[in-house]
Every structure is written in structure tokens, then in C-alpha cells.
Scaffold this motif. Sequence first.
Motif, PDB file in Angstrom:
ATOM      1  N   ALA A  94      92.808  40.971   9.332  1.00  0.00           N
ATOM      2  CA  ALA A  94      91.706  40.936   8.223  1.00  0.00           C
ATOM      3  C   ALA A  94      90.301  40.468   8.630  1.00  0.00           C
ATOM      4  N   ALA A  95      89.425  40.539   7.747  1.00  0.00           N
ATOM      5  CA  ALA A  95      88.026  40.289   7.998  1.00  0.00           C
ATOM      6  C   ALA A  95      87.867  38.678   8.888  1.00  0.00           C
ATOM      7  N   SER A  96      88.733  37.779   8.259  1.00  0.00           N
ATOM      8  CA  SER A  96      88.621  36.655   8.601  1.00  0.00           C
ATOM      9  C   SER A  96      88.669  36.321  10.087  1.00  0.00           C
ATOM     10  N   MET A  97      89.668  36.979  10.603  1.00  0.00           N
ATOM     11  CA  MET A  97      89.575  37.116  12.062  1.00  0.00           C
ATOM     12  C   MET A  97      88.827  37.484  12.928  1.00  0.00           C
ATOM     13  N   ARG A  98      87.738  38.107  12.378  1.00  0.00           N
ATOM     14  CA  ARG A  98      86.702  38.659  13.376  1.00  0.00           C
ATOM     15  C   ARG A  98      85.527  37.568  13.364  1.00  0.00           C
ATOM     16  N   PHE A  99      85.776  36.397  13.140  1.00  0.00           N
ATOM     17  CA  PHE A  99      85.026  35.057  13.279  1.00  0.00           C
ATOM     18  C   PHE A  99      84.822  34.437  14.683  1.00  0.00           C
ATOM     19  N   ALA A 100      83.802  34.249  15.132  1.00  0.00           N
ATOM     20  CA  ALA A 100      83.421  33.551  16.141  1.00  0.00           C
ATOM     21  C   ALA A 100      81.989  32.685  15.979  1.00  0.00           C
ATOM     22  N   SER A 101      82.330  31.398  16.270  1.00  0.00           N
ATOM     23  CA  SER A 101      80.873  30.437  15.916  1.00  0.00           C
ATOM     24  C   SER A 101      80.085  30.495  16.983  1.00  0.00           C
ATOM     25  N   SER A 102      80.263  31.213  18.347  1.00  0.00           N
ATOM     26  CA  SER A 102      79.507  31.332  19.314  1.00  0.00           C
ATOM     27  C   SER A 102      79.493  32.545  20.066  1.00  0.00           C
ATOM     28  N   ASP A 103      78.642  33.076  20.829  1.00  0.00           N
ATOM     29  CA  ASP A 103      78.637  34.320  21.845  1.00  0.00           C
ATOM     30  C   ASP A 103      79.266  33.980  22.853  1.00  0.00           C
ATOM     31  N   LYS A 104      79.682  32.659  23.166  1.00  0.00           N
ATOM     32  CA  LYS A 104      80.219  32.518  24.093  1.00  0.00           C
ATOM     33  C   LYS A 104      81.876  32.369  24.132  1.00  0.00           C
ATOM     34  N   LEU A 105      82.390  32.515  22.853  1.00  0.00           N
ATOM     35  CA  LEU A 105      83.667  32.358  22.474  1.00  0.00           C
ATOM     36  C   LEU A 105      84.318  33.910  21.914  1.00  0.00           C
ATOM     37  N   THR A 106      85.377  34.020  22.166  1.00  0.00           N
ATOM     38  CA  THR A 106      85.962  35.250  21.728  1.00  0.00           C
ATOM     39  C   THR A 106      86.313  35.231  20.252  1.00  0.00           C
ATOM     40  N   THR A 107      86.439  36.349  19.463  1.00  0.00           N
ATOM     41  CA  THR A 107      86.677  36.278  18.087  1.00  0.00           C
ATOM     42  C   THR A 107      88.263  35.620  17.808  1.00  0.00           C
ATOM     43  N   LYS A 108      88.695  35.334  16.821  1.00  0.00           N
ATOM     44  CA  LYS A 108      90.007  34.994  16.687  1.00  0.00           C
ATOM     45  C   LYS A 108      90.729  36.378  16.803  1.00  0.00           C
ATOM     46  N   ALA A 109      90.414  37.424  16.268  1.00  0.00           N
ATOM     47  CA  ALA A 109      90.763  38.907  16.423  1.00  0.00           C
ATOM     48  C   ALA A 109      91.162  39.145  17.925  1.00  0.00           C
ATOM     49  N   ASP A 110      90.145  38.986  18.690  1.00  0.00           N
ATOM     50  CA  ASP A 110      90.201  39.372  20.114  1.00  0.00           C
ATOM     51  C   ASP A 110      91.467  38.627  20.720  1.00  0.00           C
ATOM     52  N   ARG A 111      91.518  37.469  20.450  1.00  0.00           N
ATOM     53  CA  ARG A 111      92.564  36.443  21.108  1.00  0.00           C
ATOM     54  C   ARG A 111      93.829  36.704  20.574  1.00  0.00           C
ATOM     55  N   ALA A 112      94.038  36.898  19.466  1.00  0.00           N
ATOM     56  CA  ALA A 112      94.965  37.312  18.619  1.00  0.00           C
ATOM     57  C   ALA A 112      95.771  38.542  19.417  1.00  0.00           C
ATOM     58  N   GLN A 113      94.947  39.440  19.479  1.00  0.00           N
ATOM     59  CA  GLN A 113      95.270  40.805  20.118  1.00  0.00           C
ATOM     60  C   GLN A 113      95.776  40.810  21.197  1.00  0.00           C
ATOM     61  N   LEU A 114      95.013  40.065  22.262  1.00  0.00           N
ATOM     62  CA  LEU A 114      95.370  39.773  23.487  1.00  0.00           C
ATOM     63  C   LEU A 114      96.972  38.974  23.668  1.00  0.00           C
ATOM     64  N   LEU A 115      97.051  37.882  23.147  1.00  0.00           N
ATOM     65  CA  LEU A 115      98.485  37.097  23.043  1.00  0.00           C
ATOM     66  C   LEU A 115      99.471  38.038  22.579  1.00  0.00           C
TER      67      LEU A 115
END
Length: 290
Positions: A94-115
Motif C-alpha cells: 500500500a501507499a503508506s509503505m512508500r514513506f521515508a522521512s529523509s533522503d538518507k533513509l530507505t522507504t518502508k517498502a524498500d526495506r520490507a521487500q528486501l527482508l
Amino acid sequence: MSQPAALRSRAEATAAGVPALLAAAEHLAGTVLLGEHGRRRAGLGDDFWQYRPVRPGDETRLIDWRRSARGDETFLREREWQIAQSVTVWLDGAASMRFASSDKLTTKADRAQLLALAVSILLVRGGERVGLAGTGLPPRRGEAQVLRLAEAFLREGEADYGVPETRAMLPHARALFISDFMGDFAAVEAALHKAADRGVRGILLQILDPAEEAFPFTGRTLFQSVGGSLSHETLKARDLKARYLERLAERKDALEALARLTGWRYSAHHTGESAQAALLWLWHAFDGAR
């Protein structure tokens, strides 16, 4: 853009991201010692596992008479369980997973996909079947399945918040749900109770951005969901901090209590933390979800 053109554009974007996701997941999975996960269980097989005293209902043909002759007790010879289990993964797109509070951080979606992909790689290499919740990709083994999972994990949904999928879950299988779990809690509750009714045990992994834990906002702030369906503007964001943190703690406590009630395991992971540490926790948590 027409609907077919938009679909093709999304498909091409997904395909382009698969090699990078696979490479990152392979590298992450390589940091975990595979060992003998997933097999140390009694059942059908050729390898000796252990002796145990005979219990009512055991078949006479399974008794090891040579071992039993050493004493007064009768022992049964158990063999190692070699039938691969099935693991079902639901990854919140979902869209909420595409959030990142900083350009230095991965989005929640990217981390979830990786794990999700890294632990799938480990499970498949351990001889287990892995698939998606729902009817799109049933559990299978092999490297081809890993590629299918990578493609599926990169797909994005249209909704602001995800709803766990439980269709086509195999009875007594295991499951992994990865999400920020910021949406309707009742939907999560219903999904886990449905899974528990089928004898499915599993893991809830909540992915959060550090800003969602710290609430570092002050003054005039416009809060808006990634999908744009929800928004709230305030002149004194700091005044909301205590209540927000209280609500977040309540949600995390509710998830943990629900997991405990249904025989699942729960953990929260922040995108500012080590992905390797989260993968190690997931890997060991699967031992407790058998």
C-alpha cells in the motif's frame, strides 16, 4: 495515460527493479548461516533423528527392538522430517509503505521487500516452499520461484493502507506478514484469527520509519497520507506528540497481544536500523513458528 499504457509502464518499472532487489537480497541472505533450519522434525524420511519412549497409539513396526533390548523400556526410532513445509508471505504494497522521512533513509517498502525476499531465499534454499498469500503465487521451491517472488514483491497497491491477505493459506503452514500495520486493526485481527483457525502460525514484522517513532514535528505542520486520502493541518504539532506516541504504543501492544493469542510472533523494525539484524531475527523466529 490510458489504462493499458499505465499497466505496461508499471510492469516495466517492476521488471527494471527486479535485478537490483535480487542482488541486494542475495547479498543480505549470504550474511546468514543457513544451517539445518526447517528439517529437525519427526516424520517421514530416511535419516535417524532420535529415540523416544513408546507412547499409546504408536505403531509397533516403528519400535527399535535392538535399542529397547538394552533396558526395561521400549523405544521408538524417529526419523527426520523431510517433507518441506509451506510458508506464505503477505507483503504490504500500500501507499503508506512508500514513506521515508529523509533522503538518507530507505522507504518502508524498500526495506520490507528486501527482508521478505532475503528470508524467502533462505527458506527456499533450506528446502521449503514459499508463496504469496492469496491465489496469485502458490508455495513452490526453486530459484525460479525466488524470481517470481521478487517480481511480486515490487508491485504496488493503490490503497493508502494494506489489508492482510489470507486466501488460499494451506492448513498448518507458516506465514509471514510484513507491513507498517498503520491501517485498520480489525482487519489484521480478523486475518490472524482466520489463519489460526487453519492451524497457521507465523510472524508479524512491523516496519516503521524513525520519524514515526519519534514524532519530531513542531509548529505548523500538514500531515498527509502518502496516497492523499487523509490530511490534517495543525499550527501546534508539538501538542499532538504525546497523544500520537500513546496511540502508537497502543497499536504495538495490540499487535503483540494478538500475536501471542494466536500463536504468532511479533517484532518492530525501523528503517534506520540494520537490515541484517532484522533478517537474523526473522530467521530464528521461524524456528519458533513451526
